[in-house]
Design an enzyme around this catalytic site. Structure first.
Site, PDB file in Angstrom:
ATOM      1  N   ASP A  19       0.867  -1.184  -0.060  1.00 22.07           N
ATOM      2  CA  ASP A  19       0.103   0.043   0.172  1.00 22.07           C
ATOM      3  C   ASP A  19       0.747   1.246   0.083  1.00 22.07           C
ATOM      4  O   ASP A  19       1.982   1.144   0.520  1.00 22.07           O
ATOM      5  CB  ASP A  19      -0.975   0.048   1.170  1.00 22.07           C
ATOM      6  CG  ASP A  19      -1.906   1.035   1.087  1.00 22.07           C
ATOM      7  OD1 ASP A  19      -2.364   1.310   0.133  1.00 22.07           O
ATOM      8  OD2 ASP A  19      -2.553   1.326   2.185  1.00 22.07           O
ATOM      9  N   HIS A  36       2.071   3.529  -9.017  1.00 23.92           N
ATOM     10  CA  HIS A  36       1.886   2.039  -9.215  1.00 23.92           C
ATOM     11  C   HIS A  36       2.895   1.300 -10.164  1.00 23.92           C
ATOM     12  O   HIS A  36       3.517   0.323 -10.091  1.00 23.92           O
ATOM     13  CB  HIS A  36       0.636   1.885 -10.156  1.00 23.92           C
ATOM     14  CG  HIS A  36      -0.778   2.278  -9.392  1.00 23.92           C
ATOM     15  ND1 HIS A  36      -0.849   1.905  -8.064  1.00 23.92           N
ATOM     16  CD2 HIS A  36      -1.822   2.964  -9.712  1.00 23.92           C
ATOM     17  CE1 HIS A  36      -1.881   2.562  -7.416  1.00 23.92           C
ATOM     18  NE2 HIS A  36      -2.441   3.234  -8.468  1.00 23.92           N
ATOM     19  N   LEU A 130      10.968 -20.359  -5.013  1.00 21.69           N
ATOM     20  CA  LEU A 130      10.201 -19.589  -4.215  1.00 21.69           C
ATOM     21  C   LEU A 130       8.844 -19.404  -4.737  1.00 21.69           C
ATOM     22  O   LEU A 130       8.295 -19.583  -6.029  1.00 21.69           O
ATOM     23  CB  LEU A 130      10.295 -18.186  -4.204  1.00 21.69           C
ATOM     24  CG  LEU A 130       9.263 -17.039  -3.584  1.00 21.69           C
ATOM     25  CD1 LEU A 130       9.631 -17.084  -2.005  1.00 21.69           C
ATOM     26  CD2 LEU A 130       9.540 -15.587  -4.045  1.00 21.69           C
TER      27      LEU A 130
END
Ligand code: IPE
Ligand code: IPE
Ligand code: MG
Length: 244
Positions: A19, A36, A130
């Site tokens: 955020d 963004h 991962l």
């Protein structure tokens, strides 16, 4: 501030609410989408550093079921950035043995996005490094409802009284992974915003004022240091935990 102790437990699964992109841009008098755009470099850093530190799974909250309420031009921009990231980042992730999955209701995305998601998941499905999960058009409430429906489909004859937490757990997103041990939220807000509300039942929460586009390897380590200082009791007493 102590540093990360690699001899102590590292969270196996980290969830991050990424955020603060809009505020990062606003502080610089830039349009929100620049925040963004900038977010991608933080994602790269966190993915690489998590893998390096031995984290098994990383789940990143990229777009919530509520984020459709944003202005149309911001939603459009987020969608085009998502497509661009899928087009440009997947081959590198594959080279690095990352297994990529997207959780959330993908039927709302354009066909191009859906195809790229499917291709990326197929390409990286056998990777053993991962486990990177992107939560896109994801909501924890949606996840729970979908799990209940899937349970009913799997057990059409079952009575509703058979619906228990253990019965529906296998139908939730990422049921094959350990539940998140650590949830990090950047940007200063202290809330969960509908992110993995079931799976986070016993996650340790870490909130930081750092805005996501500024988040780096050191910030990730600070969150993990905080995690290492917590006592996880899972309902037991401190004395019980000490004698385990
Ligand atoms: C998070 O950053 C990204 C998404 C929710 C898509 P925000 O866009 O929410 O940034 P702030 O909270 O407005 O600063
Ligand atoms: C949560 O951030 C969703 C993502 C980071 C993708 P928001 O910025 O949408 O959350 P609220 O609205 O402040 O709770
Ligand atoms: Mg926000």
């Amino acid at each position: 501030m102590s540093s990360l102790d690699l001899t102590r437990p590292i969270p196996q699964h980290i969830g991050i609410i990424m955020d603060g992109n809009g505020r990062w841009a606003k502080k610089r008098f830039l349009p929100r989408y620049i925040g963004h755009q900038k977010a991608r470099s933080s994602v790269r850093k966190v993915v690489a550093h998590s893998a390096k530190l031995g984290v098994k799974a990383l789940t990143l909250y990229a777009f919530s079921t509520e984020n459709w309420k944003r202005p149309a031009d911001e939603v459009t921009k987020l969608m085009s950035l998502f497509l661009d990231a899928l087009q440009r980042e997947v081959s590198k992730l594959h080279e690095n043995n990352v297994r990529l999955r997207v959780i959330g209701d993908r039927s709302a995305f354009s066909l191009a996005i859906q195809e790229h998601i499917n291709d990326a998941e197929v390409l990286t499905n056998n990777n053993t490094g991962l486990a990177l999960n992107i939560a896109a058009n994801y909501g924890g409430r949606w996840d729970i409802v979908e799990a209940c429906k899937a349970w009913k489909d799997a057990h059409p004859e079952a009575d509703i009284s058979e619906l228990t937490p253990d019965a529906i757990s296998p139908f939730l997103a990422l049921a094959d992974l350990p539940e998140p041990d650590l949830m990090i939220r950047t940007g200063g807000e202290q809330r969960i915003s509908n992110f993995m509300i079931w799976q986070m039942a016993y996650a340790e929460f870490y909130f930081t004022d750092r805005l996501w586009p500024d988040f780096n390897e050191k910030d990730l380590e600070l969150a993990m240091v905080s995690y290492q200082q917590r006592e996880r009791r899972f309902g037991r007493t401190s004395e019980q935990v000490a004698t385990c």
